[in-house]
Scaffold this motif. Sequence first.
Motif, mmCIF file in Angstrom:
data_model
loop_
_atom_site.group_PDB
_atom_site.id
_atom_site.type_symbol
_atom_site.label_atom_id
_atom_site.label_comp_id
_atom_site.label_asym_id
_atom_site.label_seq_id
_atom_site.Cartn_x
_atom_site.Cartn_y
_atom_site.Cartn_z
ATOM 1 N N ASP A 194 0.808 -0.880 -7.830
ATOM 2 C CA ASP A 194 1.921 -0.534 -8.704
ATOM 3 C C ASP A 194 1.486 0.453 -9.794
ATOM 4 O O ASP A 194 2.293 0.896 -10.604
ATOM 5 C CB ASP A 194 2.458 -1.836 -9.326
ATOM 6 C CG ASP A 194 3.632 -1.594 -10.250
ATOM 7 O OD1 ASP A 194 4.507 -0.785 -9.873
ATOM 8 O OD2 ASP A 194 3.657 -2.191 -11.340
ATOM 9 N N ALA A 195 0.202 0.797 -9.802
ATOM 10 C CA ALA A 195 -0.304 1.721 -10.819
ATOM 11 C C ALA A 195 -0.563 3.080 -10.197
ATOM 12 O O ALA A 195 -0.882 3.185 -9.006
ATOM 13 C CB ALA A 195 -1.588 1.174 -11.428
ATOM 14 N N ARG A 196 -0.379 4.128 -10.991
ATOM 15 C CA ARG A 196 -0.657 5.484 -10.519
ATOM 16 C C ARG A 196 -1.631 6.141 -11.479
ATOM 17 O O ARG A 196 -1.550 5.926 -12.695
ATOM 18 C CB ARG A 196 0.628 6.327 -10.485
ATOM 19 C CG ARG A 196 1.645 5.878 -9.459
ATOM 20 C CD ARG A 196 1.195 6.157 -8.028
ATOM 21 N NE ARG A 196 2.143 5.620 -7.056
ATOM 22 C CZ ARG A 196 2.167 4.357 -6.635
ATOM 23 N NH1 ARG A 196 1.284 3.488 -7.100
ATOM 24 N NH2 ARG A 196 3.071 3.950 -5.763
ATOM 25 N N VAL A 197 -2.506 6.965 -10.899
ATOM 26 C CA VAL A 197 -3.489 7.674 -11.714
ATOM 27 C C VAL A 197 -2.877 8.984 -12.208
ATOM 28 O O VAL A 197 -2.305 9.744 -11.432
ATOM 29 C CB VAL A 197 -4.756 7.964 -10.886
ATOM 30 C CG1 VAL A 197 -5.748 8.801 -11.699
ATOM 31 C CG2 VAL A 197 -5.387 6.655 -10.437
ATOM 32 N N LEU A 198 -3.002 9.204 -13.501
ATOM 33 C CA LEU A 198 -2.509 10.451 -14.099
ATOM 34 C C LEU A 198 -3.708 11.300 -14.500
ATOM 35 O O LEU A 198 -4.506 10.898 -15.345
ATOM 36 C CB LEU A 198 -1.668 10.136 -15.340
ATOM 37 C CG LEU A 198 -1.238 11.336 -16.195
ATOM 38 C CD1 LEU A 198 -0.273 12.232 -15.435
ATOM 39 C CD2 LEU A 198 -0.598 10.855 -17.499
ATOM 40 N N SER A 199 -3.838 12.460 -13.862
ATOM 41 C CA SER A 199 -4.816 13.415 -14.396
ATOM 42 C C SER A 199 -4.024 14.600 -14.928
ATOM 43 O O SER A 199 -3.554 14.571 -16.062
ATOM 44 C CB SER A 199 -5.884 13.779 -13.371
ATOM 45 O OG SER A 199 -5.332 14.220 -12.161
ATOM 46 N N GLY A 200 -3.784 15.638 -14.108
ATOM 47 C CA GLY A 200 -2.991 16.769 -14.608
ATOM 48 C C GLY A 200 -1.507 16.477 -14.650
ATOM 49 O O GLY A 200 -0.759 17.086 -15.417
ATOM 50 N N GLY A 201 -1.058 15.562 -13.812
ATOM 51 C CA GLY A 201 0.344 15.157 -13.844
ATOM 52 C C GLY A 201 1.308 16.114 -13.164
ATOM 53 O O GLY A 201 2.506 15.869 -13.115
#
Lengths: 300, 161, 753
Positions: free
Chosen positions: A25-32
């Motif tokens: 249920d989690a997402r990784v945010l780098s540049g978005g």
Amino acid sequence: MQAFDYARVSTVDEAVRLLAARNGDARVLSGGTDLLVALREGRDSAGLVVDVKGVPELMEMFFDRGGGLMLGAAVPCQRMYSDEPIAQAFPGLMDAASLIGGVQVQGRASFGGNLCNASPAADSIPALIVHKATAVIAGPGGRREVPVEEVCVAPGRTQLQPGELLVQLRIPAPEPRFGAAYQRFTPRNEMDIAVVGVGAAVRLNADGDHFEWARIALGAVAPTPLLAAEAGDALAGKAVSEAAIEEAARMAQAAASPITDMSGTAEFRRRLVGVLTRRTLVAAIERARRAGTHWNADLR
Amino acid sequence: MSTKTIVHTTINGDPVEFLCEPRQSLLEVLRETLLLTGTKEGCNNGNCGACNVIMDGVLVNSCLVLGVEAEDATITTIEGLASPDGLHPLQQTFLEHAALQCGICTPGFLLSAKALLDRNPDPTETEVRYWLAGNLCRCTGYDKIVRAVLDAADRRDRVTR
Amino acid sequence: MAMKENGHKNGYRVIGTRPIRPDGVDKVTGRAVFGADLHLPGLLYGKVLRSPHAHARILSIDTSAAEALPGVKAVITAADLPQVADKVKSLGESVGNLRYMSENTLAREKALYHGHPIAAVAAENIHVAEEAVNLIEVEYEPLPVVLDGREAMQPGAPILIQGLRTDELGKLGSEPTNVAAHIQHKRGDVEAGFAEADVIIEREFRTETVHQGYIEPQNGVALWNDDGHIHIWCSTQGAFAVRSQISDLLRAPISQVTVTPLEIGGAFGGKINVYLEPLAALLSRKAGHRPVKMTMTRAEVLKASGPTSGSWIRVRMGAKKDGRITAAQAELVYEAGGFPGSPVGAGAGVILAPYRLDNLQIDGYDVLVNRPKASAYRAPGGTNAAYAAEAVADELAEALGMDPIDFRLINAVKEGDRRADGPMLPRIGYIETLQAIKNHPHYRQPLEGPHRGRGVAVGFWFNWGGKSSVSASVNEDGTVNLVEGSTDIGGSRASIAMQLAETLGIAAEDVHPQVVGTDLVGYNDVTGGSRTTYGTGYAVHALGVKLNEIMRELAADLWDVDVEEVRVEGGVFSAGDRSITFKELVAQGSDTPITASAATHPKDAGPAFAVHCVDVEVDPETGKVTILRYTAAQDVGTAIHPSYVEGQIQGAVAQGVGWGLNEEYIYDEEGHLLNASLLDYRMPTAPDLPMIDAVLVEEAPTPGHPFGVRGVGEVSIIPPPAALANAIHRATGVRMTALPMSPSRVMKAMIEH
């Protein structure tokens, strides 16, 4: 946009713990630049967004002629091509770094993010594949390293499990007489999605007239970016010639399984695979022959 | 509705704090919370450049940045481009070259062009065109915009020499 | 770019110079307030629920879950919109039936295209409004879809509007149909003309739906006050057009509606019809009279605000060996979208307009399909039409072994000739514009290199005068405050102020123009039809003449002479050996404030012509077209502010290039729009274009206009796709008969060639 929680982490362990606890249920945010659009358009959902730009390991680049390039998964494209030694050593990667979106996107978007987004048309992935790049993935059970060509498993899906995080990309140092290039075909000159993208890398013999080895990778002609291994392998030991390049292009076409969609017909794509394989091989050979030749930064 | 977070930033030289939900973009915060409406929304997915701001020295689409990501960031918006002494050279050349018609894309183009000239003070026409590819203009055909950017570069050259 | 400074030409002091626009500083500093920038106390945010189907019957709508969501203040459906009867309504650039306009605002029984509004919500913030929209439950019965105009004309095609009957050359048909109208222009004997011809070329063309592509999405803020007064703030081409639509659609007296136009971020014809404003007003009333702001997302703009028609066109032309055209025939099928009203009428007027013809026939069909209702787009209908006619003309010239410009010169219309659609042409500068290209260094220098080709094409546009009201007051320091009601989209405040300054003999900078709303100025038609610099310029000239009369009286009083003795020229008032400037005279003081107003409706706007020349290179392996050089000459009458005239031409060329090469609506078989983003709807970016050389032809000032102004905003969007097609033909040998001429299509054509 749907509501979600936000956490900014500063270590890989902390990120992995959070990702594992949320069980998908989690997402990784780098540049978005992909994630936020997908969430906004309802193509993806998240209960928690984990911002990893505070993790030093993901934001660092190291390069030396011995160990190669260690590229933090969240390093923006613009930092890559702004780093003179790295840009000079890897013109074939810079080809892709300078094509992903406009400069506004390149200031945020990363190769790691591009890989995890797993678009069949991703620009960085064929370039990484021909450079024999590997991906370092951290998870609750520790770290593992896999070849980039094995990371994507379907459109928009990677082999990363819930709780896993792409930490770093490792690219071997360029061998002597190595050259690589990535080109894509788009209707517009910029701000477009590859109708077809092709990466090629070659190592030539000392005289520069024979291939020692070659790798060719294709984008937007299969469910995932594709290593056309046979097409590259067929060049090994052969003299550099139009006929050899033509043969490799034909084999690359045979490896492709394009579909017809709004970006182009299967027929047009197959043709482009041939055209771009020839063009990228020629560019890679050129770079291999001109030792010390740098990525041409004139457009950036 | 998820919890709001307090975010501390520096915007156009001033310390600014704001409250926002994680799902609010920096663009939305600038426009709807801080009323800095010079930053425009054209597409809200990173394809037009109308929302460009400079964040920690990097040109970004503010629609692709979350408000909460701006913690500790230093941001320049169009409202901060001119100095108390007068317009930025780009603002001046845009006016003189008639490089805007409707003006909605202008703030984004100006920040994008500033980021270019800060990095490359003497760009060629081709370099200008490629750098500005992420900024869409539907009125001008880009001709006068490109000329205005090249002219601003020339003028800065003359000043610094 | 023609940078020559042409101020002072014809004795003008202001006209022809390039002052900085009055609204410029606000636009480069972010201070200008555009429609979506407005904030009011207690503001709510609105959002529209749109049909996921291209054609469906609406069986039921359940809004209860949306209404129950915390933060939601109002939900509306078509049940909240007054029923309106059939009534034909003119909005200047387009004509529509009020009932259809209402049904396009909110669908009643049927959704007719993907994105058709079904319901709307107002909430405390945009995210809650979005969540609420997703909670509205609609039961649809999907219906068969028809997307192509010619298929929609076939017997058995799905019928969009059961009650529709064809207006067949003025007579109403009896059967249900998708053909809203058939129009015709006819002259001479076409078959006899073709019998005379030595060469006849006939071809069929297809063009896709394209969008105006303004960067600012549609927006509007509405406050429906407790006293029944409706106030709308929005970006629009015409505040008065919004006022009248709101009044009609909401059945509110016109005196109860105020429209305040804010700065507008591009329009190109697409911001005349209202979309969000009536919904925001209804939501405001239902939410307890709080102001409601609504903006479209980019996807909504592409799905549901008016694009322009896709079309199918057949053209047949015949000519003698000497190049004279003996007959021409055209058939045009334009896709109107879900409701009648494509620009086929204009297309039929444009298609053969540049040619002197004794024998012609033009048939046009306005056809419903399951696409968004078309609205005006810069010279509506003209680009499609010229794409077909100019390609055939090019082929005819080639078959006759003639230079394409010479071929057009031989057949060029001039003053006194009748247009295909009837009216007599006044003095025009078309021949001069053809010669401007013929003598241009670009055209004189041969194009060399493989896979390269040069193409030319011409375009005609009607132009329009329209109604304008203006007023002015003279300040004590001799500057002038000018109040106008014409939306300024591309710098018209400058060109209007300059015409008043010229009339008064003062500096451009001494006129301070302001565009105001419906309560503060007399009626103004929309900014459209290339009319504003012409029509509102005409009005400020009349205004300046009135102010000069007042000033003459002041001078007469000052000098104690008869007013007849006071002459005025170039801002200097004189009688005998005494003279005084405008500013000096103002400084003498006036017992009564100096103000005036003027309202005008000039009817003789001269039509515009453009002649374009483009060089391309076609990649023989991919079909990709690169533009090497572009020159656009245009008959501009008199250029008031040459930079903004060039800008209109350059911008129109860029849009025409996009239309020609890559822009298109892509639908799946069920009628879902697949490319509703600025990534996939490919408008040209800066690296896709070269500099665009705009050649201003000022040989033919428009008769009847005090400064000879000719509308310049539209005509240059007409030639580009045709010029590109003709260039691609020279480069590859292939005749492209469908737009866009995207790489895959060009490649396919080259392979088949």
